[in-house]
Design an enzyme around this catalytic site. Structure first.
Site, PDB file in Angstrom:
ATOM      1  N   GLY A 142      46.349  45.303  79.374  1.00 52.45           N
ATOM      2  CA  GLY A 142      46.022  46.721  79.307  1.00 52.45           C
ATOM      3  C   GLY A 142      45.907  47.240  77.886  1.00 52.45           C
ATOM      4  N   CYS A 180      49.357  44.316  66.758  1.00 49.13           N
ATOM      5  CA  CYS A 180      48.762  45.359  65.922  1.00 49.13           C
ATOM      6  C   CYS A 180      49.853  45.882  64.988  1.00 49.13           C
ATOM      7  CB  CYS A 180      48.188  46.475  66.783  1.00 49.13           C
ATOM      8  SG  CYS A 180      47.191  47.627  65.816  1.00 49.13           S
TER       9      CYS A 180
END
Length: 464
Positions: free
Chosen positions: A273, A393
């Site tokens: 997701g 990230c």
């Protein structure tokens, strides 16, 4: 009554403060509902993101001007103060307009009782420019605290980024300059990047279209940069053939597809997701007669994966499940596994500026066990000779090299050369991506100030 740019920005800022909403998810819908023209939409965007980026500095300025911290006010009033300070200190808006228009927006939002307070605070703030306020507020502070205030980051993030830069090889005499460059890049509005999914859209055709306002990205071979306009108007976006996605995220997904040369590949996206990387995997898999099994632990995010991969029907199966158990339940089933683990997101602060104020130092330690479990599950799910792409990230050492180094001594996997794969994809030298974390340069680390992407980390492993 037609909403103004300040009305929209104030409503988003209030909800971000009051309900922990994310501006990048909320603002586009509010702009659509308000029907603003391009100029006013641009103003609302700058008011929203600029205010969130500068929150630390603006709160300090407001408190010094009024002897009252905005956090002590109700969310709507606090948001009006912060939005007004942003206009006064960092936008080309006349002082009288910044004050009066902000106060009027507050009144229209139902905050008339607070309008006098906001008017008084903003008039006191307008007595000095940004440099004067910064000089006054940083006097007597330590170096890190002063830098944190100047660049509007929490001090712990300043220290964490310094350690990350040093660990990934950007230390030495240029460390402090590199740190400032990264902090400044966090505060620079990021251009909209899109991915033209392979086999579904052609980026050169899109860029060549008349009035497209699109240029080919400089790193990702499927990337585009939208110079101006609404990405929803780009051909292919509505059909899920083109999607908004940072170049760094595109490269992480493409790296797995390049490293896994299996015929008829079977790929697992373990933390799929909302589906951006899954969409890239699905499009490439469709062209190679392969398949993608996408897993996410959130039902909502699983639905988003299905929406993101609608352009590649039949190629992607999206399942709501705990990624930590997939390696046990589907051991050795996949030729390639992408495990883009949940992380602090310190590499995407330019796109999600409110995240810097929500994260805490103990979040790093709290996430580490989950990241490690997911990587072990990814390794178990890969067949012998299969490729595992571990990404975050975040450049934080404890979320990147620290996690991968923990699994290497077990002997189940061998480290591949991630910078070399990125070099093949981008046409840049491998050294442009190499992290010095291990001394052998086989980890890859992207940086917003160097690469113009989010600060993505990538390690490629092969299952023995």
């Amino acid at each position: 009554m037609r909403q103004s740019a300040r009305d929209v920005a104030l409503s988003v800022l209030t909800e971000v403060d009051e309900a922990d909403a994310y501006a990048n998810l909320l603002l586009p819908a509010r702009l659509r509902d308000a029907g603003l023209d391009a100029r006013d939409a641009s103003l609302a965007t700058e008011l929203t993101y600029g205010t969130l980026r500068g929150l630390g500095l603006y709160d300090a300025v407001a408190e010094a001007a009024a002897d009252r911290h905005p956090a002590d006010l109700d969310p709507r009033t606090a948001s009006a103060v912060r939005m007004g300070v942003h206009q006064l200190l960092n936008m080309r808006v006349a002082d009288h307009a910044a004050v009066s228009e902000t106060v009027e927006a507050l009144r229209r939002a139902g905050g008339g009782r607070s309008s006098g307070l906001v008017n008084a605070v903003l008039r006191r703030v307008s007595a000095h420019d940004a440099d004067t306020w910064i000089e006054e507020l940083t006097a007597g502070r330590g170096a890190d605290e002063a830098l944190a205030l100047r660049t509007s980051h929490p001090a712990w993030i300043v220290r964490a980024l310094r350690m990350a830069l040093r660990g990934h090889g950007r230390g030495g005499d240029g460390l402090e300059a590199a740190l400032r460059d990264v902090l400044d890049a966090d505060n620079a509005p990021a251009k909209v990047s899109l991915a033209a999914l392979p086999g579904l859209a052609d980026r050169d055709d899109l860029a060549a279209a008349e009035d497209a306002q699109l240029t080919p990205a400089d790193l990702s071979p499927i990337g585009l940069v939208l110079e101006t306009g609404d990405p929803r108007d780009v051909p292919g976006v509505a059909d899920a053939h083109v999607r908004v996605q940072d170049q760094g995220s595109q490269l992480v997904a493409l790296a797995l597809t390049a490293a896994d040369t299996a015929a008829n590949p079977s790929w697992l996206d373990l933390c799929a997701g909302p589906g951006g990387k899954t969409a890239v995997l699905g499009a490439v898999a469709a062209g190679r007669n392969g398949r993608v099994h996408a897993v996410d632990s959130s039902e909502h995010r699983t639905r988003l994966v299905r929406e993101s991969t609608a352009g590649s029907p039949g190629t992607v199966e999206a399942v709501h499940a705990d990624g930590r158990t997939v390696g046990r339940d589907q051991a050795g089933m996949f030729s390639g596994v992408l495990v883009d683990v949940p992380c602090t997101g310190l590499g995407a602060l330019r796109r999600r500026p409110e995240a810097r104020w929500r994260r805490r130092p103990d979040d790093v330690a709290a996430l580490a066990p989950l990241q490690t479990e997911l990587l072990h599950s990814a390794i178990a799910a890969a067949r012998p000779g299969g490729i595992i792409a571990y990404s975050t990230c975040s450049p934080h050492w404890a979320e990147t090299a620290g996690i991968v180094d923990d699994v290497l001594p077990g002997g189940e996997v061998e480290l591949l050369d991630a910078p070399a794969v990125l070099a093949e994809l981008t046409g840049r030298p491998a050294e442009a991506f190499a992290s010095a974390a291990r001394g052998d340069g086989r980890f890859a680390q992207l940086w917003p100030d160097v690469h113009g992407t989010d600060a993505m980390f990538l390690a490629l492993l092969v299952r023995r």
